[in-house]
Enzyme design. Structure first.
Site, PDB file in Angstrom:
ATOM      1  N   ALA A 241       0.844  -1.212   0.000  1.00 33.64           N
ATOM      2  CA  ALA A 241       0.000   0.000   0.000  1.00 33.64           C
ATOM      3  C   ALA A 241       0.875   1.257   0.000  1.00 33.64           C
ATOM      4  O   ALA A 241       1.205   1.783  -1.068  1.00 33.64           O
ATOM      5  CB  ALA A 241      -0.941  -0.032   1.191  1.00 33.64           C
ATOM      6  N   ARG A 242       1.307   1.685   1.170  1.00 36.58           N
ATOM      7  CA  ARG A 242       2.197   2.839   1.266  1.00 36.58           C
ATOM      8  C   ARG A 242       3.169   2.613   2.422  1.00 36.58           C
ATOM      9  O   ARG A 242       2.795   2.115   3.484  1.00 36.58           O
ATOM     10  CB  ARG A 242       1.411   4.127   1.526  1.00 36.58           C
ATOM     11  CG  ARG A 242       0.733   4.708   0.308  1.00 36.58           C
ATOM     12  CD  ARG A 242       1.733   5.217  -0.742  1.00 36.58           C
ATOM     13  NE  ARG A 242       1.099   5.832  -1.884  1.00 36.58           N
ATOM     14  CZ  ARG A 242       0.806   5.201  -3.028  1.00 36.58           C
ATOM     15  NH1 ARG A 242       1.117   3.934  -3.204  1.00 36.58           N
ATOM     16  NH2 ARG A 242       0.240   5.863  -4.032  1.00 36.58           N
ATOM     17  N   ASP A 266       6.862  -3.758  -0.781  1.00 36.58           N
ATOM     18  CA  ASP A 266       6.948  -3.182  -2.126  1.00 36.58           C
ATOM     19  C   ASP A 266       6.973  -1.662  -2.058  1.00 36.58           C
ATOM     20  O   ASP A 266       7.222  -1.001  -3.058  1.00 36.58           O
ATOM     21  CB  ASP A 266       5.734  -3.640  -2.952  1.00 36.58           C
ATOM     22  CG  ASP A 266       5.801  -3.182  -4.403  1.00 36.58           C
ATOM     23  OD1 ASP A 266       6.878  -3.306  -5.004  1.00 36.58           O
ATOM     24  OD2 ASP A 266       4.785  -2.689  -4.931  1.00 36.58           O
ATOM     25  N   GLU A 271      10.591   6.406  -0.111  1.00 37.06           N
ATOM     26  CA  GLU A 271      11.147   5.697  -1.262  1.00 37.06           C
ATOM     27  C   GLU A 271      11.473   6.694  -2.384  1.00 37.06           C
ATOM     28  O   GLU A 271      10.804   7.716  -2.497  1.00 37.06           O
ATOM     29  CB  GLU A 271      10.156   4.637  -1.754  1.00 37.06           C
ATOM     30  CG  GLU A 271       8.825   5.203  -2.253  1.00 37.06           C
ATOM     31  CD  GLU A 271       7.844   4.117  -2.625  1.00 37.06           C
ATOM     32  OE1 GLU A 271       7.604   3.199  -1.820  1.00 37.06           O
ATOM     33  OE2 GLU A 271       7.313   4.190  -3.750  1.00 37.06           O
ATOM     34  N   HIS A 289       8.527  -0.834  -5.460  1.00 39.75           N
ATOM     35  CA  HIS A 289       7.198  -0.291  -5.773  1.00 39.75           C
ATOM     36  C   HIS A 289       6.721  -0.744  -7.164  1.00 39.75           C
ATOM     37  O   HIS A 289       6.482   0.071  -8.063  1.00 39.75           O
ATOM     38  CB  HIS A 289       7.195   1.237  -5.682  1.00 39.75           C
ATOM     39  CG  HIS A 289       5.820   1.817  -5.475  1.00 39.75           C
ATOM     40  ND1 HIS A 289       5.574   2.971  -4.790  1.00 39.75           N
ATOM     41  CD2 HIS A 289       4.597   1.381  -5.878  1.00 39.75           C
ATOM     42  CE1 HIS A 289       4.272   3.226  -4.776  1.00 39.75           C
ATOM     43  NE2 HIS A 289       3.659   2.265  -5.449  1.00 39.75           N
ATOM     44  N   GLY A 291       3.897  -2.467  -7.638  1.00 37.50           N
ATOM     45  CA  GLY A 291       2.469  -2.804  -7.583  1.00 37.50           C
ATOM     46  C   GLY A 291       1.738  -2.686  -8.911  1.00 37.50           C
ATOM     47  O   GLY A 291       1.096  -3.629  -9.355  1.00 37.50           O
ATOM     48  N   SER A 292       1.831  -1.536  -9.528  1.00 40.58           N
ATOM     49  CA  SER A 292       1.081  -1.345 -10.778  1.00 40.58           C
ATOM     50  C   SER A 292       1.974  -1.464 -12.005  1.00 40.58           C
ATOM     51  O   SER A 292       1.559  -1.116 -13.118  1.00 40.58           O
ATOM     52  CB  SER A 292       0.429   0.044 -10.773  1.00 40.58           C
ATOM     53  OG  SER A 292       1.422   1.052 -10.749  1.00 40.58           O
TER      54      SER A 292
HETATM   55  C1  DGY Z   1      -0.828   3.955  -6.906  1.00 40.83           C
HETATM   56  O1  DGY Z   1      -1.437   4.082  -7.975  1.00 40.83           O
HETATM   57  O2  DGY Z   1      -1.139   4.584  -5.907  1.00 40.83           O
HETATM   58  C2  DGY Z   1       0.273   2.989  -6.868  1.00 40.83           C
HETATM   59  O3  DGY Z   1       0.972   3.000  -5.695  1.00 40.83           O
HETATM   60  C3  DGY Z   1       1.204   3.116  -8.036  1.00 40.83           C
HETATM   61  O4  DGY Z   1       1.726   1.821  -8.163  1.00 40.83           O
END
Ligand code: DGY
Length: 323
Positions: A241-242, A266, A271, A289, A291-292
């Site tokens: 998440a964060r 992640d 960061e 990072h 994630g996306s």
């Molecule tokens: C977001 O969209 O908030 C993500 O952390 C980017 O990967």
């Protein structure tokens, strides 16, 4: 270039398909070498712009830049679902609309959460390192060993879209599911997960704790000494998440003492300048990072940001308006 198109500043390089679309619909300034723009540079380049397309790395949008933006700026689209880097109240004050990119990165981010769970439990970091460093001498019945995921209890902290997608995936691993959220979600979205209105009540049921909530004043530093103390000994924490939701001192102490068996991260506070102590630990699986970070997802995020800008300039009503 038609002079009446809205003027747009894009602060980072975006996938080619997205930049091509934006170049047709806007008088767009792109960031050709993809450097991280400073606040002063953004302020300079924002002069005369109607719209800004920013990313979560543009942290100055949380710390005062909005009040200094030229009056021409009417909308800020962030290329992210997370929006803790934008001071929405300051934008509202200036009558600037803010949009984000939900939905399109849910699956990719949930996939990374499962990768963290598996990577942390099965020792992906030390296993990979053994092979790369040519220290893998023989298959052994007793070492090295990781931990099972199947049949274990997973607590999901934050049951929004991504938390729900983590639950769907974890079911395929026969995990027993628990979640904490401000409100319970509909049973078909909960995947059989048991709701805990109080986070404290969920923690003793978590062999794994997956952090999937947004970074807000309430969640920053939430994963601290006292939260970790309530987890079963040998639990695993993963965070997709964060970074600022975790208190790094508390997590590192628990990883060192063996209170936690492992962690998978992640995302990190500050960061990419992460707490260097993480690099020294063998029981933490670290990713930058991601994630996306798939091609299709990043294109979809850019298209979603462009949809929002188009809708803003068409009728002032983008789908993902943040209030
Ligand atoms: C977001 O969209 O908030 C993500 O952390 C980017 O990967």
């Amino acid at each position: 270039m038609a002079p009446d198109l809205p003027r747009l500043l894009v602060t980072r390089r975006l996938p080619r398909e997205v930049e091509n679309r934006l170049a047709k619909a806007y008088r767009a300034d792109f960031n050709a070498d993809d450097h991280q723009m400073s606040e002063a540079e953004i302020l300079g380049d924002a002069q005369g712009k109607d719209a800004l397309l920013i990313t979560p790395m543009d942290k100055c949008f949380a710390t005062g830049i909005i009040a200094k933006l030229p009056l021409s700026v009417k909308v800020i689209a962030t290329f992210s679902v997370g929006h803790e880097h934008v001071d929405i109240a300051a934008a509202r004050e200036r009558n600037i609309a803010v949009t984000n990119t939900p939905d399109v990165l849910t699956d990719a981010t949930a996939d990374i959460a499962l990768l963290l769970i598996l990577g942390a439990a099965r020792g992906a970091y030390w296993g990979e390192r053994m092979v790369r460093e040519d220290r893998w001498n023989s298959w052994s019945p007793t070492a090295p060993l990781g931990l099972d995921v199947s049949g274990k209890r997973l607590g999901i902290l934050g049951m929004g879209r991504i938390g729900q997608a983590v639950a769907r995936r974890a079911r395929a691993f026969d995990m027993e599911l628990h979640y904490h959220n401000r409100r319970p979600v509909a049973p078909d979205l909960a995947q059989g997960a048991r709701y805990h209105a109080a986070l404290d009540q969920m923690l003793p049921h978590c062999d794994f704790l997956s952090v999937n909530c947004a970074s807000t004043p309430e969640t920053r530093g939430l994963v601290n000494d006292s939260l970790i103390a309530r987890l079963p000994d040998g639990a695993i924490i993963v965070n997709s998440a964060r970074g600022d939701i975790i208190d790094d001192d508390a997590l590192i102490a628990a990883l060192k003492s063996g209170k936690l068996a492992a962690a998978g991260l992640d995302v990190f506070r500050n960061e990419p300048k992460i707490d260097p102590r993480y690099r020294t630990l063998d029981n933490v699986f670290l990713l930058p990072h991601l994630g996306s970070a798939t091609r299709d997802t990043r294109i979809a995020m850019g298209m979603r940001a462009a949809d929002n800008l188009d809708a803003f300039f068409a009728d002032g009503n983008p789908a993902d308006l943040l209030t």
